[in-house]
Write an enzyme that holds these catalytic residues in place. Structure first.
Site, PDB file in Angstrom:
ATOM      1  N   ASP A 103      11.531   8.110 120.684  1.00  0.00           N
ATOM      2  CA  ASP A 103      12.956   8.392 120.824  1.00  0.00           C
ATOM      3  C   ASP A 103      13.853   7.166 120.944  1.00  0.00           C
ATOM      4  O   ASP A 103      14.992   7.267 121.414  1.00  0.00           O
ATOM      5  CB  ASP A 103      13.173   9.279 122.064  1.00  0.00           C
ATOM      6  N   GLU A 125       5.379  12.766 118.251  1.00  0.00           N
ATOM      7  CA  GLU A 125       5.990  13.195 119.516  1.00  0.00           C
ATOM      8  C   GLU A 125       7.350  13.858 119.237  1.00  0.00           C
ATOM      9  O   GLU A 125       8.355  13.602 119.912  1.00  0.00           O
ATOM     10  CB  GLU A 125       6.153  12.012 120.465  1.00  0.00           C
ATOM     11  N   GLU A 139      18.372   8.121 124.163  1.00  0.00           N
ATOM     12  CA  GLU A 139      17.082   8.585 123.631  1.00  0.00           C
ATOM     13  C   GLU A 139      17.095  10.056 123.217  1.00  0.00           C
ATOM     14  O   GLU A 139      16.497  10.428 122.202  1.00  0.00           O
ATOM     15  CB  GLU A 139      15.957   8.318 124.639  1.00  0.00           C
ATOM     16  N   HIS A 218      11.943   2.267 135.563  1.00  0.00           N
ATOM     17  CA  HIS A 218      12.662   1.366 134.658  1.00  0.00           C
ATOM     18  C   HIS A 218      13.790   2.027 133.874  1.00  0.00           C
ATOM     19  O   HIS A 218      14.540   1.339 133.204  1.00  0.00           O
ATOM     20  CB  HIS A 218      11.689   0.744 133.661  1.00  0.00           C
ATOM     21  N   ARG A 220      17.033   3.401 132.218  1.00  0.00           N
ATOM     22  CA  ARG A 220      18.428   2.966 132.356  1.00  0.00           C
ATOM     23  C   ARG A 220      19.242   3.957 133.178  1.00  0.00           C
ATOM     24  O   ARG A 220      20.065   3.583 134.005  1.00  0.00           O
ATOM     25  CB  ARG A 220      19.032   2.830 130.959  1.00  0.00           C
ATOM     26  N   HIS A 250       9.311  -3.941 135.713  1.00  0.00           N
ATOM     27  CA  HIS A 250       9.854  -4.173 134.372  1.00  0.00           C
ATOM     28  C   HIS A 250      10.672  -5.467 134.347  1.00  0.00           C
ATOM     29  O   HIS A 250      11.234  -5.856 135.373  1.00  0.00           O
ATOM     30  CB  HIS A 250      10.751  -2.971 134.039  1.00  0.00           C
TER      31      HIS A 250
HETATM   32  N1  UDP Z   1       2.433   0.652 130.803  1.00  0.00           N
HETATM   33  C1  UDP Z   1       1.803  -0.574 130.684  1.00  0.00           C
HETATM   34  N2  UDP Z   1       2.025  -1.526 131.635  1.00  0.00           N
HETATM   35  C2  UDP Z   1       2.874  -1.343 132.687  1.00  0.00           C
HETATM   36  C3  UDP Z   1       3.529  -0.083 132.790  1.00  0.00           C
HETATM   37  C4  UDP Z   1       3.290   0.889 131.830  1.00  0.00           C
HETATM   38  O1  UDP Z   1       1.045  -0.784 129.747  1.00  0.00           O
HETATM   39  O2  UDP Z   1       3.047  -2.267 133.506  1.00  0.00           O
HETATM   40  C5  UDP Z   1       2.207   1.674 129.745  1.00  0.00           C
HETATM   41  C6  UDP Z   1       1.891   3.074 130.230  1.00  0.00           C
HETATM   42  O3  UDP Z   1       0.504   3.258 130.338  1.00  0.00           O
HETATM   43  C7  UDP Z   1       2.486   3.950 129.137  1.00  0.00           C
HETATM   44  C8  UDP Z   1       3.629   3.138 128.609  1.00  0.00           C
HETATM   45  O4  UDP Z   1       3.421   1.792 129.038  1.00  0.00           O
HETATM   46  O5  UDP Z   1       1.561   4.148 128.088  1.00  0.00           O
HETATM   47  C9  UDP Z   1       4.929   3.667 129.165  1.00  0.00           C
HETATM   48  O6  UDP Z   1       5.949   2.827 128.802  1.00  0.00           O
HETATM   49  P1  UDP Z   1       7.370   2.855 129.505  1.00  0.00           P
HETATM   50  O7  UDP Z   1       7.227   3.422 130.869  1.00  0.00           O
HETATM   51  O8  UDP Z   1       7.925   1.469 129.339  1.00  0.00           O
HETATM   52  O9  UDP Z   1       8.240   3.763 128.546  1.00  0.00           O
HETATM   53  P2  UDP Z   1       8.481   5.343 128.439  1.00  0.00           P
HETATM   54  O10 UDP Z   1       7.151   6.015 128.364  1.00  0.00           O
HETATM   55  O11 UDP Z   1       9.313   5.759 129.617  1.00  0.00           O
HETATM   56  O12 UDP Z   1       9.239   5.474 127.152  1.00  0.00           O
END
Ligand code: UDP
Length: 383
Positions: A103, A125, A139, A218, A220, A250
């Site tokens: 997204d 997804e 998003e 993290h 926004r 982050h």
């Molecule tokens: N993740 C990672 N290291 C970290 C925190 C999260 O590799 O320090 C991985 C987590 O396992 C997941 C992905 O990053 O697969 C999630 O990313 P994020 O939370 O940045 O984005 P969102 O899923 O909210 O779009």
């Protein structure tokens, strides 16, 4: 839209952030194994460090790195630059299909550029909705716009399929495959010994003292509430002397400004630099409880049997909440402290949520998607 009739089918992944790299990984590996496909990977660079960390760890074969991110770049400028740069990349690489995941602005623009170039688009997804077009921003709108542009809609769940059907997407263009993120988790969890890991995290995880709470925050839309979420964590540490918090923070300056002053000196709180995916899977697997506003982590925790408290007011991933293994706790400190306290002190409440279930997929989405793409090619006269 026409598909080629000779030669391998060139599939171009356009990705921009860490979760996109993680969630396309298994499909890239699957397509590379099959003779029918040539795989191209284009990085937009929407997130620079975290994307490169994941791409490097997972060994994604990068064809082009557009490196579009500038300091303090506006959404408008990012979008405009991406439209130009992704279009140029597609003109140069001439793929037969483009695959985007999730997204982000990279996903929307990747789909738009492919549409302008009359290249069919697959959306991984697909069909998630928070129900509020301004939340998460941008998003939710990115995901909706991508649905309008895509030719193949690969949804993680039946709910997502129903959403797309209700929006008028033809049934024959939707496939419920599961989320490729669960494929990644399955592969990573089974092969952790191939990835060395950071010794500092290993030391934290090896320490037997205290139950571990794995934390990430993290988003926004949570920025205005991060300071009070930090204060809630400090209260939790004060109330429960037998716990430790492990929180990879982050790189976003807003996130650091909220959490470091409140939690930086807490003895049982480990604020770390973002850890790589292998280490994050180790952390999840070792944790007692997960607190997060991340989309991907909401999907991963139930697969590992870890209760997850979601630090958001809405979620586009309601399935784990409905199944009783995730709970939306929002951003109010009292609610956060009460929910954590219940799970730390009420063994029955904990047991009810600590069930290993996988509402977002069985970990075999990528072979299904590869089969669907193969079938699409063959239907158009390829052997
Ligand atoms: N993740 C990672 N290291 C970290 C925190 C999260 O590799 O320090 C991985 C987590 O396992 C997941 C992905 O990053 O697969 C999630 O990313 P994020 O939370 O940045 O984005 P969102 O899923 O909210 O779009």
């Amino acid at each position: 839209m026409t598909l080629p009739t000779t030669g391998p089918f060139k599939v171009c992944f356009v990705i921009g952030t860490r979760p996109e790299a993680i969630k396309v990984w298994s499909l890239v590996v699957e397509l590379k194994r099959r003779a029918d496909f040539d795989v191209q990977v284009v990085l937009s660079g929407q997130h620079r460090e975290l994307l490169r960390q994941a791409v490097g760890l997972l060994g994604l074969p990068v064809t082009l790195d557009l490196d579009v991110m500038q300091p303090a770049q506006s959404l408008e400028r990012l979008t405009a630059t991406l439209v130009e740069r992704v279009s140029e990349a597609l003109a140069q690489l001439r793929p037969d299909a483009v695959i985007v995941q999730g997204d982000t602005t990279t996903v929307f623009v990747g789909a738009l550029a492919a549409f302008y170039a009359q290249i069919p688009v697959g959306h991984l997804e697909a069909g998630l909705r928070s129900g509020d077009v301004r939340h998460p921003f941008p998003e939710e709108m990115n995901r909706r716009l991508t649905s309008a542009l895509a030719d193949w809609h690969f949804t993680p769940t039946q709910t997502a399929r129903q959403t797309l059907l209700a929006e008028g997407v033809p049934a024959e263009r939707i496939w419920v495959t599961g989320n490729t993120g669960i494929d990644a988790l399955r592969l990573m969890h089974a092969n952790l010994d191939r990835y060395p890991g950071d010794p500092r995290l290993a030391a934290v995880l090896a320490c037997p003292a205290g139950r571990l709470l794995a934390v990430t925050v993290h988003r926004r839309e949570n920025q205005p509430f991060m300071r009070r979420i930090a204060e809630a964590f400090a209260r939790v540490l004060e109330l429960h002397r037998d716990i430790r918090i492990v929180f990879p923070v982050h790189f976003s300056p807003a996130v650091r400004a909220a959490f470091t002053p409140v939690l930086g000196d807490q003895p049982r709180c480990h604020l770390l630099e973002p850890v790589d995916y292998a280490d994050f899977v180790r952390l999840l697997a070792r944790s007692h409880l997960v607190l997060t506003d991340s989309g991907g982590v909401q999907e991963e925790a139930p697969h590992l049997g870890k209760p997850v408290l979601v630090l958001r007011r809405t979620t586009e991933r309601p399935e784990a909440v409905s199944a009783g293994v995730a709970r939306l706790v929002g951003d109010e400190p009292d609610a956060i402290v009460a929910a954590v306290t219940e799970l730390l002190t009420d063994a029955e409440a904990y047991r009810r949520m600590a069930r290993r279930i996988s509402p977002y997929g069985d970990g075999y989405a990528s072979p299904r998607i590869a089969d669907i793409l193969t079938h699409s090619i063959r239907k158009r006269g390829r052997s």
